[in-house]
Scaffold this active site. Structure first.
Site, PDB file in Angstrom:
ATOM      1  N   LYS A   1       0.841  -1.201   0.000  1.00  0.00           N
ATOM      2  CA  LYS A   1       0.000   0.000   0.000  1.00  0.00           C
ATOM      3  C   LYS A   1       0.870   1.243   0.000  1.00  0.00           C
ATOM      4  O   LYS A   1       1.822   1.339   0.766  1.00  0.00           O
ATOM      5  CB  LYS A   1      -0.870  -0.005   1.281  1.00  0.00           C
TER       6      LYS A   1
ATOM      7  N   LYS B   1       4.981   2.462   8.301  1.00  0.00           N
ATOM      8  CA  LYS B   1       3.817   3.275   8.671  1.00  0.00           C
ATOM      9  C   LYS B   1       2.553   2.435   8.858  1.00  0.00           C
ATOM     10  O   LYS B   1       1.822   2.599   9.830  1.00  0.00           O
ATOM     11  CB  LYS B   1       3.578   4.321   7.575  1.00  0.00           C
TER      12      LYS B   1
ATOM     13  N   LYS C   1       5.307   2.083  -3.030  1.00  0.00           N
ATOM     14  CA  LYS C   1       5.354   3.476  -3.502  1.00  0.00           C
ATOM     15  C   LYS C   1       5.653   3.431  -4.980  1.00  0.00           C
ATOM     16  O   LYS C   1       6.344   2.525  -5.458  1.00  0.00           O
ATOM     17  CB  LYS C   1       6.436   4.264  -2.755  1.00  0.00           C
TER      18      LYS C   1
ATOM     19  N   ASP D   1       0.076  10.872  -3.816  1.00  0.00           N
ATOM     20  CA  ASP D   1       1.267  11.306  -3.084  1.00  0.00           C
ATOM     21  C   ASP D   1       1.607  12.696  -3.646  1.00  0.00           C
ATOM     22  O   ASP D   1       0.719  13.391  -4.147  1.00  0.00           O
ATOM     23  CB  ASP D   1       2.398  10.282  -3.280  1.00  0.00           C
TER      24      ASP D   1
ATOM     25  N   ASN E   1      -1.545  18.972  -0.604  1.00  0.00           N
ATOM     26  CA  ASN E   1      -2.689  18.411   0.108  1.00  0.00           C
ATOM     27  C   ASN E   1      -2.432  18.359   1.615  1.00  0.00           C
ATOM     28  O   ASN E   1      -3.277  18.762   2.416  1.00  0.00           O
ATOM     29  CB  ASN E   1      -3.009  17.017  -0.443  1.00  0.00           C
TER      30      ASN E   1
ATOM     31  N   SER F   1      -7.234   5.830   3.674  1.00  0.00           N
ATOM     32  CA  SER F   1      -7.139   5.010   2.461  1.00  0.00           C
ATOM     33  C   SER F   1      -7.588   3.577   2.756  1.00  0.00           C
ATOM     34  O   SER F   1      -8.301   2.958   1.971  1.00  0.00           O
ATOM     35  CB  SER F   1      -5.689   4.955   1.958  1.00  0.00           C
TER      36      SER F   1
END
Ligand code: GLU
Length: 424
Positions: free
Chosen positions: A69, A93, A105, A145, A220, A359
């Site tokens: 993820k 994380k 990522k 991202d 963001n 998410s």
């Protein structure tokens, strides 16, 4: 100046916490080893008719706890080393907030500001075609991202669904609500950081209206945390985008909404603060991003890119609390120096975990055909952030660790346990 290798920094943190926990060298090595490093060419036709080739990436780390993820960034300096580091940080994380997922990522080396909307859409869809076989709701779930957003996620989810031959919204999170997104996802990173700060404020006796904040980054994460802090009564005295910062010399506090309006109108934040048509250029000043990091404020929020507070500038950082909203904004040397000076660093894996937490809620709603009210999302997000903060805070105090070390300890215990279970 020695160049900073972000992956080395992450591995330093892994080794330090892994060995303190008593993990074997073999376990540490496995956790630091990506499962896949993928780099593919993406070629698209530009509006001019010319064909251009871009580099696309995806790195996957440790799926012992669940599917990979993590976001996809579009940035001119995106590269494999950076994406690899950030994918590893996602594994940490997800384990810190106890989401049943691993690390991922992706990226494209591109300056999205130079593309038209149509070109951006073609490039986003090309990324999905290139990595179609590597992602999916039970395999790897990308999200926004740096410089990617809900619109891009909607294009990507649509492209994936076309290739899969059926609607598969759970492959991407951070989608617009109309495309199966979750309430609260757009503000989740900022909101999560705020819930953590609220928990910290209770320990430190922080009074918002007497507390000054500088926020680096107006994307963001940066924009929303600045706005949420302003709305909660904090004095936001500096904010910046990639071109520079505005600084409120009198420390009265600015409303980020007004700064956003100026940015939308003029293309940059500038040195004047405008509320409606009334602009003040005297009490406000344009300063650099570097100067923002060194301001005499109570709370500093790096919310832009990695490696912002390093051995080079850490001695000049004055804030008491650093809320690391950008992934990897502090190097291990900066961490150690700030700890020695009794400063509180809330690490990225806690400070910005609100994004991936919501998410996960989005993925869950898509998977089980549910649709949660905003109130439910906020209640559950707050619960995750406060529970995680309390566990990290207690562990750090009990064992004399930094908050980052405590977060790593908790994450590594969970990852190691899942790896053990898989092999037993
Ligand atoms: N890009 C965000 C992060 O670094 C969000 C990832 C996600 O939602 O999967 O945490």
């Amino acid at each position: 100046m020695p160049s900073i290798n972000p992956f080395d920094n992450a591995m330093h943190n892994l080794r330090q916490s892994g060995s303190a926990l008593g993990l074997t060298d073999e376990q540490i090595e496995k956790i630091g080893m990506p499962d896949a490093i993928l780099e593919r060419e993406l070629s698209i036709t530009m509006d001019s008719g010319e064909v251009k080739v871009f580099r696309g990436y995806r790195v996957q780390f440790n799926n012992a706890r669940g599917p990979y993820k993590g976001g996809i960034r579009f940035h001119p300096e995106a590269n494999l080393d950076e994406v690899k580091t950030l994918a590893f940080l996602m594994a940490i994380k997800c384990a810190v907030v106890d989401i049943p997922m691993g690390g991922g990522k992706g990226g494209i080396q591109v300056n999205p500001k130079e593309l038209s909307a149509a070109e951006l859409e073609r490039l986003s869809r090309a990324w999905v075609r290139a990595f179609f076989k590597d992602i999916g709701p039970e395999k790897d779930i990308p999200a926004p991202d740096v410089y990617t957003n809900p619109t891009i996620m909607a294009w990507m989810a649509d492209e994936y669904s076309k290739l899969a031959g059926k609607p598969t919204p759970a492959t991407f999170t951070g989608k617009p609500i109309s495309a199966g997104g979750s309430q609260g996802r757009d503000t989740a990173t900022g909101q999560g950081a705020y819930y953590v700060l609220e928990a910290l404020a209770a320990h430190r006796g922080i009074v918002p209206r007497e507390t000054t904040v500088a926020v680096q980054g107006f994307g963001n994460a940066g924009y929303h945390i600045a706005q949420i802090l302003h709305d909660a009564g904090y004095r936001v005295v500096a904010v910046s985008d990639s071109r520079g910062a505005i600084y409120d010399k009198r420390h009265q506090g600015m409303d980020p909404k007004n700064i956003m309006l100026t940015k939308e109108e003029k293309g940059e934040i500038g040195g004047c603060y405008c509320a409606g048509t009334v602009c003040d250029c005297e009490n406000y000043q344009k300063i650099t991003n570097d100067a923002l990091l060194e301001l005499d404020v109570d709370i500093l929020v790096p919310a832009a890119l990695e490696n912002q507070i390093t051995a080079d500038n850490v001695e000049r950082v004055q804030a008491d609390i650093i809320l690391e909203v950008a992934n990897g904004a502090l190097t291990p040397e900066a961490d150690a120096a700030l700890f020695a000076r009794n400063r509180v660093v809330v690490p990225d894996s806690l400070a910005n975990a609100g994004g991936v937490t919501v998410s996960y809620f989005e993925w869950f709603q898509n998977t089980y055909a549910e649709s949660w009210e905003e109130e439910k999302v906020q209640r559950k997000l707050r619960e995750v952030m406060v529970t995680t903060f309390d566990a990290i805070w207690k562990r750090a105090l009990d064992q004399g660790l930094t908050l980052r070390q405590a977060a790593y300890h908790i994450a590594l215990e969970r990852i190691a346990a899942a790896m053990q279970k898989r092999h037993s």
